[in-house]
Design a protein around this motif. Sequence first.
Motif, PDB file in Angstrom:
ATOM      1  N   ALA A  94       2.006  55.822  75.549  1.00 36.34           N
ATOM      2  CA  ALA A  94       3.242  55.166  75.963  1.00 36.34           C
ATOM      3  C   ALA A  94       4.181  55.145  74.758  1.00 36.34           C
ATOM      4  O   ALA A  94       3.723  55.071  73.617  1.00 36.34           O
ATOM      5  CB  ALA A  94       2.949  53.755  76.427  1.00 36.34           C
ATOM      6  N   ALA A  95       5.482  55.239  75.038  1.00 36.99           N
ATOM      7  CA  ALA A  95       6.437  55.279  73.931  1.00 36.99           C
ATOM      8  C   ALA A  95       6.356  54.007  73.096  1.00 36.99           C
ATOM      9  O   ALA A  95       6.503  54.043  71.883  1.00 36.99           O
ATOM     10  CB  ALA A  95       7.847  55.481  74.473  1.00 36.99           C
ATOM     11  N   TRP A 143      15.510  50.982  77.972  1.00 31.52           N
ATOM     12  CA  TRP A 143      15.533  51.072  79.438  1.00 31.52           C
ATOM     13  C   TRP A 143      16.646  51.982  79.943  1.00 31.52           C
ATOM     14  O   TRP A 143      16.631  52.389  81.101  1.00 31.52           O
ATOM     15  CB  TRP A 143      15.660  49.685  80.068  1.00 31.52           C
ATOM     16  CG  TRP A 143      16.896  48.942  79.695  1.00 31.52           C
ATOM     17  CD1 TRP A 143      17.049  48.104  78.628  1.00 31.52           C
ATOM     18  CD2 TRP A 143      18.165  48.954  80.352  1.00 31.52           C
ATOM     19  NE1 TRP A 143      18.319  47.608  78.585  1.00 31.52           N
ATOM     20  CE2 TRP A 143      19.032  48.102  79.625  1.00 31.52           C
ATOM     21  CE3 TRP A 143      18.664  49.600  81.488  1.00 31.52           C
ATOM     22  CZ2 TRP A 143      20.359  47.892  79.984  1.00 31.52           C
ATOM     23  CZ3 TRP A 143      19.995  49.380  81.855  1.00 31.52           C
ATOM     24  CH2 TRP A 143      20.817  48.543  81.104  1.00 31.52           C
ATOM     25  N   SER A 146      15.406  57.978  79.952  1.00 33.72           N
ATOM     26  CA  SER A 146      14.305  58.439  80.803  1.00 33.72           C
ATOM     27  C   SER A 146      12.997  58.392  80.025  1.00 33.72           C
ATOM     28  O   SER A 146      12.994  58.237  78.799  1.00 33.72           O
ATOM     29  CB  SER A 146      14.567  59.872  81.245  1.00 33.72           C
ATOM     30  OG  SER A 146      14.457  60.733  80.133  1.00 33.72           O
ATOM     31  N   GLY A 147      11.890  58.527  80.748  1.00 31.06           N
ATOM     32  CA  GLY A 147      10.578  58.475  80.108  1.00 31.06           C
ATOM     33  C   GLY A 147      10.420  59.530  79.024  1.00 31.06           C
ATOM     34  O   GLY A 147       9.892  59.265  77.940  1.00 31.06           O
ATOM     35  N   GLY A 148      10.900  60.751  79.321  1.00 29.33           N
ATOM     36  CA  GLY A 148      10.807  61.831  78.340  1.00 29.33           C
ATOM     37  C   GLY A 148      11.607  61.541  77.082  1.00 29.33           C
ATOM     38  O   GLY A 148      11.156  61.779  75.963  1.00 29.33           O
ATOM     39  N   GLN A 150      12.416  58.580  76.012  1.00 29.13           N
ATOM     40  CA  GLN A 150      11.754  57.490  75.277  1.00 29.13           C
ATOM     41  C   GLN A 150      10.629  58.032  74.407  1.00 29.13           C
ATOM     42  O   GLN A 150      10.446  57.614  73.266  1.00 29.13           O
ATOM     43  CB  GLN A 150      11.186  56.466  76.265  1.00 29.13           C
ATOM     44  CG  GLN A 150      12.244  55.616  76.932  1.00 29.13           C
ATOM     45  CD  GLN A 150      11.635  54.530  77.801  1.00 29.13           C
ATOM     46  OE1 GLN A 150      10.510  54.092  77.578  1.00 29.13           O
ATOM     47  NE2 GLN A 150      12.381  54.093  78.791  1.00 29.13           N
ATOM     48  N   GLN A 151       9.877  58.992  74.970  1.00 28.66           N
ATOM     49  CA  GLN A 151       8.775  59.540  74.198  1.00 28.66           C
ATOM     50  C   GLN A 151       9.315  60.334  73.000  1.00 28.66           C
ATOM     51  O   GLN A 151       8.731  60.309  71.919  1.00 28.66           O
ATOM     52  CB  GLN A 151       7.891  60.410  75.106  1.00 28.66           C
ATOM     53  CG  GLN A 151       6.513  60.715  74.572  1.00 28.66           C
ATOM     54  CD  GLN A 151       5.723  59.496  74.163  1.00 28.66           C
ATOM     55  OE1 GLN A 151       5.936  58.940  73.083  1.00 28.66           O
ATOM     56  NE2 GLN A 151       4.795  59.057  74.992  1.00 28.66           N
ATOM     57  N   ALA A 174       1.866  60.930  80.495  1.00 26.96           N
ATOM     58  CA  ALA A 174       2.455  60.163  81.595  1.00 26.96           C
ATOM     59  C   ALA A 174       3.709  60.826  82.147  1.00 26.96           C
ATOM     60  O   ALA A 174       4.359  60.262  83.022  1.00 26.96           O
ATOM     61  CB  ALA A 174       2.789  58.750  81.106  1.00 26.96           C
ATOM     62  N   LEU A 175       4.042  62.024  81.636  1.00 26.17           N
ATOM     63  CA  LEU A 175       5.304  62.651  82.058  1.00 26.17           C
ATOM     64  C   LEU A 175       5.028  63.761  83.074  1.00 26.17           C
ATOM     65  O   LEU A 175       3.933  64.309  83.138  1.00 26.17           O
ATOM     66  CB  LEU A 175       6.015  63.236  80.841  1.00 26.17           C
ATOM     67  CG  LEU A 175       6.315  62.235  79.728  1.00 26.17           C
ATOM     68  CD1 LEU A 175       6.893  62.931  78.525  1.00 26.17           C
ATOM     69  CD2 LEU A 175       7.247  61.142  80.221  1.00 26.17           C
ATOM     70  N   ARG A 180       7.252  67.829  80.565  1.00 30.20           N
ATOM     71  CA  ARG A 180       6.188  68.110  79.619  1.00 30.20           C
ATOM     72  C   ARG A 180       6.370  69.504  78.991  1.00 30.20           C
ATOM     73  O   ARG A 180       6.268  69.665  77.775  1.00 30.20           O
ATOM     74  CB  ARG A 180       4.849  68.038  80.364  1.00 30.20           C
ATOM     75  CG  ARG A 180       3.655  68.340  79.517  1.00 30.20           C
ATOM     76  CD  ARG A 180       2.440  68.432  80.406  1.00 30.20           C
ATOM     77  NE  ARG A 180       1.871  67.116  80.649  1.00 30.20           N
ATOM     78  CZ  ARG A 180       0.582  66.829  80.429  1.00 30.20           C
ATOM     79  NH1 ARG A 180      -0.232  67.756  79.991  1.00 30.20           N
ATOM     80  NH2 ARG A 180       0.133  65.642  80.656  1.00 30.20           N
TER      81      ARG A 180
END
Lengths: 266, 288
Positions: A94-95, A143, A146-148, A150-151, A174-175, A180
């Motif tokens: 997780a980031a 927030w 995006s998830g990517g 953040q990572q 998790a992506l 990825r």
Amino acid sequence: MKDEVTPMSRVIEARDLNLVFQTADGPVQALKDVNLTINRGDFVSFIGPSGCGKTTFLRCIAALEHPTGGRLTVNGMTPDQARMARAYGYVFQAAGLYPWRTIAGNIRLPLEIMGFSKADQEERVARVLDLVELSGFGKKFPWQLSGGMQQRASIARALAFDADILLMDEPFGALDEIVRDRLNEEVLKLWARTGKTVAFVTHSIPEAVYLSTKIVVMSPRPGRISDVIDSPLPRERPLEIRDSREFIEIAHRVREGLRAGHGDEL
Amino acid sequence: MKRVLPVLTVLCGIVALWYLASVWLNATWVYDQAARDGRSVTFSQMVVETQSQERPLLPPPHQVGAELWKGLTAQAVTSKRSLVWHGYKTFEATMAGFALGIALGVGLAVAIVYSRTVDRSVMPWAIISQTVPIVALAPMIIVLSSKMGIDSKLVPKAIIAAYLSFFPVLVGMIKGLRSPDAMQLDLMRTWNASGLQNFLVLRLPSSMPYFFASLKVAIAAALVGAIVGELPSGATVGLGARMLQGSQYGRPLDMWAALFAAALLAGVLILIVGQLERLARKRMGAAG
């Protein structure tokens, strides 16, 4: 380029490493007789099913776990000394960005803790934001990304203090597949530009083969190394390389190694 | 409007019920009075008379409203007959107790989170402390503090307020300071962060949502504590004293006016804490 293997170029060295966890159900052998040398500039992937000890080994390097037997050196020091010397940056699955800090504030966090000067902090934050292609996002809050992204910010955070080892524990697990792929390409670029030594834990065979100069296949109960594959692929790797014959051959060997390690469980 | 409408609906319901209850409860006195005077009253006459008694069993809303308005505005706010003045005295004690409660709650929470010994030895007592009825404890605190030569009326009231308000802060902060997960703690470890840095950079900011949630409970508890501190006989200052006097001297209107002044004060205090929380959330990057 890794013809001359001197003691200096051995960044991580494990000899007969053992780790036994004492649990309520009795002792669990998380690592058994692990022998491995990682040289400067290597990109090493650890692949294997859950419980094979790949994450545990990475945590041993980071001095987050302590082996119960054998010898482990990082940059010629004990892992604890190496941690205190800021030898590595660690990227978790997780980031783990602090929601109350901006992206720049998150990347600045280790720098603040380590006591870099204000001017130096700003300069470094700008540089690593650029490195992970997040320039212009420094003032955003996690927030808003995006998830990517953040990572990527969490990778920038691990790079900010110039550790020459990067430890990555399933950073893209998790992506989704498309994100990825992109991040894999970016990590390779990053690795080429910075010349860091990378230890990378993954579940994905294509990811391991695509990224690594060395693939360590591990198997569970007890956690051990079942195969070490030196990749013949060139350092320069476009995404298309994944359709080449060599790539498919290595992937096949990794799969075979995983199957063998699993024994009767498959 | 969407948010106000449900509140208004409930409010109207309460007022309607209140009027009904005031007619029902005050009717006895109207009938007794009429019987004594040898006259008879119709139902509608009875209803009218229940709404304007001097000492009603349950004063109807408009009487309480008028009395409250008179208490707030009919004299200078510095007059001892002004509810503003009494309210301020209660407010003073509430804030002093609130501050003391926060300091105590946060301090104890830090000690408990960082020390197993303190956790095991102090936490049970903190819980037991809240099972002792405060009305039994309050007179003792007041007597003790005057025995110890503390002349100020503020100090014992603040201590009682703090006694009630430290507990929610303590519980909230323990939970908040323990809220960072293993990964966040590991991350700090990889940076070789010191214990103090861990606290300032990770644990303290992580605890803020819990802290503000506990403040809302704590401020209400502090107000209750301050009012209870004004109840023991002899007290003449504060909304609690006004309530007590109202009931002792048979002036129900005084009592109800003071009660509503206290409710008003509670509402304002909770609103202020809510605003502080919003400000803090904004500063800490929350969306709304």
